[in-house]
Design a protein around this motif. Structure first.
Motif, PDB file in Angstrom:
ATOM      1  N   UNK A   1      20.629  24.874  23.884  1.00 14.63           N
ATOM      2  CA  UNK A   1      20.165  23.359  24.803  1.00 14.63           C
ATOM      3  C   UNK A   1      19.054  24.092  25.380  1.00 14.63           C
ATOM      4  N   UNK A   2      19.682  25.930  25.961  1.00 18.41           N
ATOM      5  CA  UNK A   2      18.195  26.747  26.362  1.00 18.41           C
ATOM      6  C   UNK A   2      17.361  26.336  26.333  1.00 18.41           C
ATOM      7  N   UNK A   3      17.212  26.562  25.086  1.00 23.51           N
ATOM      8  CA  UNK A   3      15.906  27.811  23.761  1.00 23.51           C
ATOM      9  C   UNK A   3      14.856  26.288  24.208  1.00 23.51           C
ATOM     10  N   UNK A   4      16.147  25.174  24.150  1.00 23.16           N
ATOM     11  CA  UNK A   4      14.876  23.941  23.461  1.00 23.16           C
ATOM     12  C   UNK A   4      14.085  22.960  24.681  1.00 23.16           C
ATOM     13  N   UNK A   5      14.777  23.293  25.398  1.00 17.79           N
ATOM     14  CA  UNK A   5      13.794  22.028  26.752  1.00 17.79           C
ATOM     15  C   UNK A   5      12.406  22.065  27.270  1.00 17.79           C
ATOM     16  N   UNK A   6      11.950  24.032  26.775  1.00 19.21           N
ATOM     17  CA  UNK A   6      10.249  23.623  26.889  1.00 19.21           C
ATOM     18  C   UNK A   6       9.666  22.524  25.437  1.00 19.21           C
ATOM     19  N   UNK A   7      10.604  22.727  24.061  1.00 16.65           N
ATOM     20  CA  UNK A   7      10.504  22.295  22.799  1.00 16.65           C
ATOM     21  C   UNK A   7      10.546  20.688  22.956  1.00 16.65           C
ATOM     22  N   UNK A   8      11.468  20.031  23.839  1.00 17.59           N
ATOM     23  CA  UNK A   8      11.880  18.661  24.273  1.00 17.59           C
ATOM     24  C   UNK A   8      10.765  18.367  25.101  1.00 17.59           C
ATOM     25  N   UNK A   9      10.065  18.665  25.794  1.00 18.74           N
ATOM     26  CA  UNK A   9       9.043  18.599  26.768  1.00 18.74           C
ATOM     27  C   UNK A   9       7.871  18.318  25.694  1.00 18.74           C
ATOM     28  N   UNK A  10       7.464  19.467  25.243  1.00 19.59           N
ATOM     29  CA  UNK A  10       6.201  19.031  24.638  1.00 19.59           C
ATOM     30  C   UNK A  10       5.788  18.046  23.215  1.00 19.59           C
ATOM     31  N   UNK A  11       7.342  17.397  23.360  1.00 14.33           N
ATOM     32  CA  UNK A  11       7.217  16.463  22.113  1.00 14.33           C
ATOM     33  C   UNK A  11       7.074  15.330  23.285  1.00 14.33           C
ATOM     34  N   UNK A  12       7.184  15.084  24.035  1.00 14.56           N
ATOM     35  CA  UNK A  12       7.552  13.957  25.249  1.00 14.56           C
ATOM     36  C   UNK A  12       6.369  13.753  25.953  1.00 14.56           C
ATOM     37  N   UNK A  13       6.186  14.570  25.825  1.00 16.76           N
ATOM     38  CA  UNK A  13       4.520  15.055  26.478  1.00 16.76           C
ATOM     39  C   UNK A  13       3.133  14.708  25.574  1.00 16.76           C
TER      40      UNK A  13
END
Length: 370
Positions: free
Chosen positions: A315-327
């Motif tokens: 969870x800590x490492x993936x927040x930026x990844x999910x932000x990118x996917x949502x963008x």
């Protein structure tokens, strides 16, 4: 002649009587060799009987150890949510290490009901292990809900401090005794919760009158009320349809949960409020847990705890990844003044709507700042 015959008969009778006496003595005392054989047979019988007794005890113990335990496992998140993968991780590990003695049937998407409904079933002894927030136990351990209260914790680093505190251990014991619910592990950090909406939310005032979906939690309801929203309580698996039909125009959750539920398809604005260090727990009926062999208890708690550790790191490492996917899916991210949201929300702690003990908020702050 007659005299000689009489003497002969007397001699024969004497010899016969002596022989009978010897035979009688042999039968009463037993032949030494025959007596030893009988003693050896009795000794062997005794040894065989003694050797069978431990085998019988071992058989009984084996029967107890081989008792099987079958659980339904409930999470409200979608099967595509990362939590589902880490839940499957600990289920597989436990089944393997207990050689099939502990088995699970997985129910994601809230198939068994809302979190509160499922936790109620657990308190009554249903064979269910569920993922729940610490605010699901208002009748037996209401103070636990402070851990799921907005802007109480501010960082995932504070989770360990809470777990190691005497306060948390006392609350866990209270829940076990008063609510028949054992906390297997409270360390599933799902991420920081943010607000996803159909219209931009840049300041707290933009939330005035907004219909926002929330969980059936006193803290969640008090939080959005303090921000000026109108709370709408629904199960998580109803959020997509609620946003699609404008029953609500906003919701709040970690980015991973928002994305895995495909909510970026029906709402295009995400405000990074960081209003909650969202951390859940796995719970099991206390009476069933204590009936399990100690070996199985340890295997279960260790596997669940480690899955929580791994899930938290993910969870800590993936927040930026999910932000990118949502963008990439068309979502616009807004980075507001978080302090402004925290300040307006702080009135929830003095609203009288939360069932916390006096001074509890201050006690938690002392624990996480030591």
């Amino acid at each position: 002649m007659k005299r000689l015959s009489a003497l002969f008969l007397v001699g024969v009778m004497a010899i016969s009587m002596a022989a009978c006496g010897q035979m009688s003595g042999s039968q009463e005392s037993g032949d030494p060799k025959t007596g030893n054989q009988e003693a050896e047979v009795q000794k062997a019988d005794s040894q065989e009987s003694d050797s069978q007794q431990p085998d019988s005890q071992e058989s009984n113990e084996q029967e107890d150890t081989n008792e099987t335990y079958n659980f339904k496992v409930s999470i409200t998140q979608a099967p595509t949510d990362p939590l589902a993968a880490y839940t499957q991780q600990w289920m597989d590990e436990v089944t393997q290490k207990t050689k099939g003695a502990v088995n699970f049937e997985f129910h994601p998407n809230g198939e068994l009901g809302t979190i509160n409904d499922v936790c109620e079933q657990i308190s009554r002894g249903a064979s269910i292990i569920a993922y729940a927030g610490p605010d699901a136990f208002s009748s037996s351990a209401p103070d636990l809900a402070i851990l799921n209260s907005q802007y109480c914790l501010t960082s995932a680093d504070q989770i360990d401090a809470i777990n190691q505190s005497d306060w948390f251990k006392e609350q866990a014991e209270k829940l076990a005794q008063d609510g028949n619910t054992r906390i297997l592990s409270w360390n599933f950090f799902t991420g920081y919760r943010h607000i996803l909406s159909k219209t931009p939310i840049e300041t707290p005032d933009d939330l005035n009158g907004v219909q926002i979906r929330v969980a059936d939690s006193p803290a969640a309801i008090a939080f959005v009320k303090a921000l000026g929203c109108s709370p709408v309580v629904t199960n998580w698996n109803e959020v997509y349809s609620s946003l699609s039909t404008n029953i609500v125009t906003a919701c709040e959750a970690p980015l991973a949960t928002l994305y895995s539920s495909s909510l970026q398809e029906v709402a295009q604005h995400c405000t990074l409020t960081n209003h909650l260090v969202s951390t859940g727990m796995m719970v099991i009926p206390e009476d069933i847990f204590t009936s399990m062999p100690k070996e199985y208890q340890d295997i279960l708690t260790d596997a669940v705890y480690q899955a929580g550790v791994d899930f938290t790191q993910d969870s800590l490492s993936s927040e930026l990844e999910y932000r990118k996917k949502m963008e990439e899916a068309g979502v616009t991210f807004i980075e507001p003044d978080v302090n402004a949201f925290a300040e307006k929300a702080s009135s929830m702690y003095s609203s009288g709507e939360l069932p916390f003990s006096d001074g509890l908020y201050e006690e938690i702050q002392n624990i996480i700042t030591r």
